[in-house]
Design a protein around this motif. Structure first.
Motif, PDB file in Angstrom:
ATOM      1  N   VAL A   8      -3.643   4.520 -11.542  1.00 29.95           N
ATOM      2  CA  VAL A   8      -2.455   3.668 -11.615  1.00 29.95           C
ATOM      3  C   VAL A   8      -1.411   4.119 -10.602  1.00 29.95           C
ATOM      4  CG1 VAL A   8      -0.522   2.971 -13.064  1.00 29.95           C
ATOM      5  CG2 VAL A   8      -2.833   3.082 -14.025  1.00 29.95           C
ATOM      6  N   ILE A   9      -1.201   5.426 -10.572  1.00 34.57           N
ATOM      7  CA  ILE A   9      -0.155   5.954  -9.693  1.00 34.57           C
ATOM      8  C   ILE A   9      -0.468   5.641  -8.233  1.00 34.57           C
ATOM      9  CG2 ILE A   9       0.855   8.088  -8.812  1.00 34.57           C
ATOM     10  CD1 ILE A   9       0.378   9.069 -11.857  1.00 34.57           C
ATOM     11  N   THR A  10      -1.731   5.859  -7.837  1.00 36.22           N
ATOM     12  CA  THR A  10      -2.053   5.555  -6.433  1.00 36.22           C
ATOM     13  C   THR A  10      -1.943   4.052  -6.188  1.00 36.22           C
ATOM     14  OG1 THR A  10      -4.397   5.516  -7.016  1.00 36.22           O
ATOM     15  CG2 THR A  10      -3.551   7.540  -6.055  1.00 36.22           C
ATOM     16  N   ASP A  11      -2.297   3.266  -7.185  1.00 34.32           N
ATOM     17  CA  ASP A  11      -2.182   1.813  -7.005  1.00 34.32           C
ATOM     18  C   ASP A  11      -0.734   1.389  -6.786  1.00 34.32           C
ATOM     19  OD1 ASP A  11      -4.854   1.562  -7.266  1.00 34.32           O
ATOM     20  OD2 ASP A  11      -4.831   0.565  -9.222  1.00 34.32           O
ATOM     21  N   TYR A  12       0.175   2.054  -7.465  1.00 31.20           N
ATOM     22  CA  TYR A  12       1.571   1.623  -7.428  1.00 31.20           C
ATOM     23  C   TYR A  12       2.428   2.380  -6.413  1.00 31.20           C
ATOM     24  CZ  TYR A  12       1.303  -1.669 -11.262  1.00 31.20           C
ATOM     25  OH  TYR A  12       1.012  -2.762 -12.023  1.00 31.20           O
ATOM     26  N   SER A  13       1.835   3.448  -5.800  1.00 34.26           N
ATOM     27  CA  SER A  13       2.644   4.265  -4.892  1.00 34.26           C
ATOM     28  C   SER A  13       2.393   3.933  -3.428  1.00 34.26           C
ATOM     29  CB  SER A  13       2.343   5.748  -5.114  1.00 34.26           C
ATOM     30  OG  SER A  13       2.724   6.132  -6.418  1.00 34.26           O
ATOM     31  N   SER A  50       7.086   6.570  -2.886  1.00 31.56           N
ATOM     32  CA  SER A  50       7.932   5.603  -3.592  1.00 31.56           C
ATOM     33  C   SER A  50       7.067   4.543  -4.262  1.00 31.56           C
ATOM     34  CB  SER A  50       8.893   4.937  -2.608  1.00 31.56           C
ATOM     35  OG  SER A  50       8.178   4.094  -1.729  1.00 31.56           O
ATOM     36  N   LEU A  51       7.630   3.885  -5.262  1.00 35.69           N
ATOM     37  CA  LEU A  51       6.880   2.877  -6.013  1.00 35.69           C
ATOM     38  C   LEU A  51       7.014   1.495  -5.391  1.00 35.69           C
ATOM     39  CD1 LEU A  51       7.998   3.993  -9.584  1.00 35.69           C
ATOM     40  CD2 LEU A  51       5.736   4.328  -8.559  1.00 35.69           C
ATOM     41  N   PHE A  59      11.980   7.076  -5.949  1.00 36.68           N
ATOM     42  CA  PHE A  59      10.841   6.308  -6.469  1.00 36.68           C
ATOM     43  C   PHE A  59      11.086   4.803  -6.394  1.00 36.68           C
ATOM     44  CE2 PHE A  59      10.296  10.447  -8.527  1.00 36.68           C
ATOM     45  CZ  PHE A  59       8.965  10.683  -8.268  1.00 36.68           C
ATOM     46  N   HIS A  60      12.312   4.381  -6.793  1.00 39.44           N
ATOM     47  CA  HIS A  60      12.583   2.950  -6.802  1.00 39.44           C
ATOM     48  C   HIS A  60      14.088   2.720  -6.822  1.00 39.44           C
ATOM     49  CE1 HIS A  60      12.343  -1.311  -8.053  1.00 39.44           C
ATOM     50  NE2 HIS A  60      11.108  -1.250  -7.553  1.00 39.44           N
TER      51      HIS A  60
END
Lengths: 186, 186
Positions: free
Chosen positions: B105-110, B115-116, B155-156
């Motif tokens: 999930v993290i790699t998908d969203y980063s 940053s996200l 991050f955002h």
DNA sequence: AATCTAATTCGATAATTATCGAATTAGATT
DNA sequence: AATCTAATTCGATAATTATCGAATTAGATT
């Protein structure tokens, strides 16, 4: 020899490679992801993936920057069936088993010093022992009957029988009536 | 970890050991016989047989002077079924897989810079991302709201939402009304 | 075209392990 | 009891291979 079989087992004979296969059973991963999960450097993971690719267990698909590896389900299925089957193991001994029977018979009939306990009565066993005995003669070299007896006496006192059988089974030949003996090439 | 699984594959990951198994599939052999057949010294064959015995593929029976080894058919049968099954491979990743989902999930969203791309809408994915974000805070240390926003801005841009969710999911706590924030130990 | 990024290859090193000879052990046999 | 024989264990060595860092490659992306 079944080099392929050895390679296959070697490919799986490493904890990290088993983990890679286990992970890829879940979904496809890039080299980087695998490296992170296994706490290894990408170069090391590449090395492992190369070994797994070699035996056809995984394959790579290039996707943008990434090289995404996935499990080769079909290969796995096929191997599962084959593996550990008698067939596979018998291929492993292709280059060994040839004279297993001979060896067994020879050890059964031989004393520690190499002499024969008895001369086998059964044809198959006799043949095996004769193939063994004939190796005491150099190929190409010619021997007088006296020399032949000398050598054969190391195996059994009944040199006449041994000599007769060797010629009878075509392992040695004799020139004319009372000439020299020589070992026949097999 | 499935040390047993690795040992099993390692036991078979050698040409000479495969030959031994192949030979024993035919009949039982003593160490000496195997050594002769494989052209190895008895001490080396002993070493190989020890490895095969360890994983239960062969067993020994003492017979006069000799130690006669035989194949363990039942063990082989059982292994054949188990082996290469999904079950086995998943045991291999017991100590790895723990946060695979989070990582995905993290790699998908980063983005590359950490940053996200967006803040996930689905609860499961949001949780995974929050568990990741909270690691930017030192456990035990207290942060003012301004400091919190500074860190979250990496991050955002929507720092308010991130802050709210972190507290909402119990990953961070806040002292009283307008007090300091701190990371909750997991 | 120039630049970036992940993957691979290469060389070096550390760790593992197959192999052997010598010494020891365990079990018959004399 | 003494002796013999095959097997095992132990220590040393050679061969294999897992691991890493540096250099290179191959493919997008700018």
């Amino acid at each position: 020899m079944s080099d392929e079989l050895v390679s296959f087992y070697k490919a799986l004979a490493d904890a990290n490679r088993l983990k890679i296969v286990g992970l890829l059973a879940g979904r496809a991963y890039s080299v980087e992801e695998l490296a992170a999960l296994l706490k290894l450097k990408p170069s090391t993971v590449s090395h492992h993936l190369a070994k797994l690719t070699q035996v056809g267990l995984v394959s790579a698909r290039t996707e943008s920057y990434y090289n995404v590896y996935r499990l080769e389900e079909k290969a796995l299925e096929e191997k599962t069936r084959h593996l550990l089957s008698r067939e596979d193991f018998t291929t492993a001994i292709e280059d060994v088993d040839l004279d297993t029977y001979d060896r067994k018979v020879i050890t059964d009939y031989s004393r520690k010093d190499g002499s024969l306990k008895t001369i086998p009565a059964q044809r198959k066993k006799l043949e095996a022992v004769l193939r063994h005995v004939v190796k005491a003669f150099e190929p190409g070299k010619r021997y007088s009957e006296k020399q032949v007896n000398k050598i054969l006496s190391g195996f059994h006192e009944d040199t006449a029988s041994l000599r007769r059988e060797l010629v009878g089974y075509g392992l040695m030949k004799r020139e004319g009536g009372g000439g020299d003996y020589w070992r026949v090439e097999s």
